[in-house]
Design an enzyme around this catalytic site. Structure first.
Site, PDB file in Angstrom:
ATOM      1  N   GLU A  94       5.296  12.777  -0.484  1.00 60.35           N
ATOM      2  CA  GLU A  94       5.978  12.158  -1.557  1.00 60.35           C
ATOM      3  C   GLU A  94       5.431  12.515  -2.884  1.00 60.35           C
ATOM      4  OE1 GLU A  94       7.284   8.149   0.343  1.00 60.35           O
ATOM      5  OE2 GLU A  94       5.312   7.805  -0.259  1.00 60.35           O
ATOM      6  N   CYS A 107       3.641  12.566 -10.372  1.00 59.09           N
ATOM      7  CA  CYS A 107       2.368  12.014  -9.415  1.00 59.09           C
ATOM      8  C   CYS A 107       2.491  13.172  -8.316  1.00 59.09           C
ATOM      9  CB  CYS A 107       2.592  10.733  -9.270  1.00 59.09           C
ATOM     10  SG  CYS A 107       1.144   9.946  -8.192  1.00 59.09           S
ATOM     11  N   CYS A 114      -4.500  11.350   4.455  1.00 58.06           N
ATOM     12  CA  CYS A 114      -5.728  11.142   3.686  1.00 58.06           C
ATOM     13  C   CYS A 114      -6.774  10.964   4.618  1.00 58.06           C
ATOM     14  CB  CYS A 114      -5.769  10.352   2.436  1.00 58.06           C
ATOM     15  SG  CYS A 114      -7.275  10.324   1.522  1.00 58.06           S
ATOM     16  N   CYS A 118      -9.536   4.599   2.716  1.00 60.07           N
ATOM     17  CA  CYS A 118      -9.997   3.372   1.886  1.00 60.07           C
ATOM     18  C   CYS A 118      -9.091   2.330   2.679  1.00 60.07           C
ATOM     19  CB  CYS A 118      -9.611   3.594   0.444  1.00 60.07           C
ATOM     20  SG  CYS A 118     -10.404   5.169  -0.205  1.00 60.07           S
ATOM     21  N   CYS A 121      -5.309   1.113   1.107  1.00 65.51           N
ATOM     22  CA  CYS A 121      -4.368   2.241   0.691  1.00 65.51           C
ATOM     23  C   CYS A 121      -3.492   2.752   1.887  1.00 65.51           C
ATOM     24  CB  CYS A 121      -5.271   3.422   0.313  1.00 65.51           C
ATOM     25  SG  CYS A 121      -4.205   4.917   0.000  1.00 65.51           S
ATOM     26  N   GLU A 166      -6.708  13.385  -1.003  1.00 64.95           N
ATOM     27  CA  GLU A 166      -7.872  13.086  -1.779  1.00 64.95           C
ATOM     28  C   GLU A 166      -7.873  14.697  -2.458  1.00 64.95           C
ATOM     29  OE1 GLU A 166     -10.411  11.353  -3.415  1.00 64.95           O
ATOM     30  OE2 GLU A 166     -10.975  13.678  -4.102  1.00 64.95           O
ATOM     31  N   SER A 219     -11.760   6.395  -8.397  1.00 61.46           N
ATOM     32  CA  SER A 219     -11.383   5.249  -7.912  1.00 61.46           C
ATOM     33  C   SER A 219     -12.870   4.555  -7.481  1.00 61.46           C
ATOM     34  CB  SER A 219     -10.721   5.563  -6.625  1.00 61.46           C
ATOM     35  OG  SER A 219      -9.404   6.071  -6.934  1.00 61.46           O
ATOM     36  N   LEU A 220     -13.095   3.672  -8.330  1.00 56.29           N
ATOM     37  CA  LEU A 220     -14.332   2.846  -8.321  1.00 56.29           C
ATOM     38  C   LEU A 220     -14.238   1.634  -7.292  1.00 56.29           C
ATOM     39  CD1 LEU A 220     -17.288   3.470  -8.990  1.00 56.29           C
ATOM     40  CD2 LEU A 220     -17.177   2.069 -11.206  1.00 56.29           C
ATOM     41  N   HIS A 221     -13.461   0.702  -8.020  1.00 54.80           N
ATOM     42  CA  HIS A 221     -12.824  -0.393  -6.896  1.00 54.80           C
ATOM     43  C   HIS A 221     -13.810  -1.584  -6.737  1.00 54.80           C
ATOM     44  CE1 HIS A 221      -9.214   1.699  -6.839  1.00 54.80           C
ATOM     45  NE2 HIS A 221      -9.514   2.530  -5.872  1.00 54.80           N
ATOM     46  N   ASN A 296      -0.801  -2.877  -5.007  1.00 57.21           N
ATOM     47  CA  ASN A 296       0.329  -2.942  -4.074  1.00 57.21           C
ATOM     48  C   ASN A 296       0.339  -3.207  -2.801  1.00 57.21           C
ATOM     49  OD1 ASN A 296       1.666  -2.464  -6.894  1.00 57.21           O
ATOM     50  ND2 ASN A 296       0.734  -0.427  -6.837  1.00 57.21           N
ATOM     51  N   CYS A 339       1.277   2.892  -6.760  1.00 55.33           N
ATOM     52  CA  CYS A 339       0.054   3.501  -6.470  1.00 55.33           C
ATOM     53  C   CYS A 339      -0.322   2.974  -5.296  1.00 55.33           C
ATOM     54  CB  CYS A 339      -1.000   3.086  -7.571  1.00 55.33           C
ATOM     55  SG  CYS A 339      -0.920   3.467  -8.927  1.00 55.33           S
TER      56      CYS A 339
END
Ligand code: SAH
Ligand code: SF4
Length: 363
Positions: A94, A107, A114, A118, A121, A166, A219-221, A296, A339
């Site tokens: 996408e 984007c 991936c 995570c 995701c 990634e 991407s720390l999160h 999301n 996202c």
């Protein structure tokens, strides 16, 4: 054109020059070709009238400039456009266009799926199939520009590697693609308008500083290893105390202004004010800004979005510590283009080998 055709789309100027020299041609053919392809969107060698007829014929027989095939195109109420693009063998990736005033951000995806796994995701949940090559990455930009150009003038002002995959796990094609994006005979974007977002592959962050000095988002999160191990499994291999120094070195080496730290707000998981204070103490007085991302949701997820009030309080703690923080607007969520909602169509070939391997490194 057979499968063995030379893919010239997405090659950096250097690589294209080498290609022409290997064909027995002069290196400046690379510049001519790039002007046609990226400047005029001419993809048929027959129409490249400043090349010799003999060279045009050779290219027509040997080179491919194929753009990805569009399987579907959806437009959200807020103007976001999402393309589902064929990636061969029944798979799809996408690409998303996000208009915002005079700015237009594309984007792009860097992999089919991936492997980072995570936990919050949709792409990660699908697993990994393969890397995209530079032609497939640049093909997304060519295609989007072609589709949008009739509708708006110079539609793409920024490119972010925040689609599926990634990007730093697909390093060479990423660097080639960045080179075309920033070349004045390519898309002529300034390095500040190209952003690579990574889950934190430390050795590749260090290499990127040498090879493509683009804007970096990390991407720390989570502010501590225990929680980050759970949300972003690559943390078990490259913990926060290894990741952050690589970020500061990246800024110093590349002369970029700062690193953007992405932090997805998960209700009751990482959105406590104690997390905000810990995050603030790690980032204050550093070249850092924070992007709080409303979670999301996607089918099958265990997480919920933090309430707007909690996000505001979290943000205030960071601001009070002097850490510049914005809450990202959710765009295109009515067509699952926000996202972490990108799922494409991926046949998983590897059930997260990475998370299995890294688990061994920390009990
Ligand atoms: N793989 C790269 C880039 C793609 S993801 C990376 O992880 O950085 C782009 C951003 O969306 C990342 O910050 C990612 O953590 C975030 N994201 C993933 N899933 C999400 C979700 N469900 N809701 C909101 N953001 C999400
Ligand atoms: Fe991969 Fe990024 Fe999703 Fe993690 S958040 S699984 S690194 S695409």
């Amino acid at each position: 054109m057979g499968a063995a055709a030379d893919k010239l789309l997405g090659l950096s100027r250097d690589a294209l020059e080498r290609h022409f020299v290997a064909m027995g041609e002069k290196p400046f053919r690379a510049r001519q070709l790039m002007k046609w392809v990226y400047g005029h969107a001419v993809l048929q060698p027959e129409a490249m009238t400043d090349l010799s007829v003999a060279l045009r014929e050779r290219l027509a027989g040997s080179a491919s400039f194929d753009l990805p095939t569009v399987r579907s195109r959806q437009e959200a109420v807020d103007g976001v456009v999402k393309w589902l693009l064929d990636a061969g063998r029944g798979q799809a990736i996408e690409t998303v266009f996000i208009p915002e005033g005079t700015r237009g951000t594309l984007c792009v995806s860097s992999q089919v799926g991936c492997a980072m796994d995570c936990s919050f995701c949709a792409t990660g949940a699908q697993g990994f199939n393969r890397n995209l090559d530079a032609a497939e990455i640049i093909g997304q930009v060519m295609l989007a520009r072609q589709e949008l150009v009739c509708e708006r003038e110079s539609p793409i002002t920024n490119v972010v590697f925040m689609g599926m995959g990634e990007p730093l796990a697909n390093f060479r094609p990423l660097v080639e693609a960045v080179s075309v994006l920033t070349d004045n005979l390519g898309f002529n974007l300034s390095r500040r308008r190209v952003t690579v977002s990574t889950s934190g592959l430390v050795p590749q962050i260090r290499r990127l500083a040498d090879e493509a000095r683009v804007a970096l988002a990390v991407s720390l999160h989570a502010p501590d290893d225990r929680l980050r191990d759970e949300l972003v499994p690559i943390n078990r291999r490259h913990p926060i105390d290894e990741l952050l120094p690589a970020c500061w070195d990246y800024v110093a080496k590349t002369n970029t202004r700062d690193i953007t730290f992405e932090y997805v707000m998960l209700d009751g998981v990482n959105d406590d004010l104690s997390h905000a204070r810990q995050l603030a103490s790690r980032l204050k007085r550093r070249p850092a800004k924070v992007n709080l991302i409303p979670f999301n949701p996607f089918p099958g997820t265990q997480y919920r979005r933090s309430s707007p009030a909690v996000v505001d309080e979290f943000r205030q703690v960071l601001l009070d510590a002097g850490v510049f923080t914005v809450t990202r607007k959710t765009r295109g969520d009515d067509i699952a283009a926000a996202c972490g909602q990108l799922a494409g169509q991926v046949h998983n070939r590897v059930r997260s080998p990475l998370s299995l391997k890294v688990q061994e490194t920390r009990p």
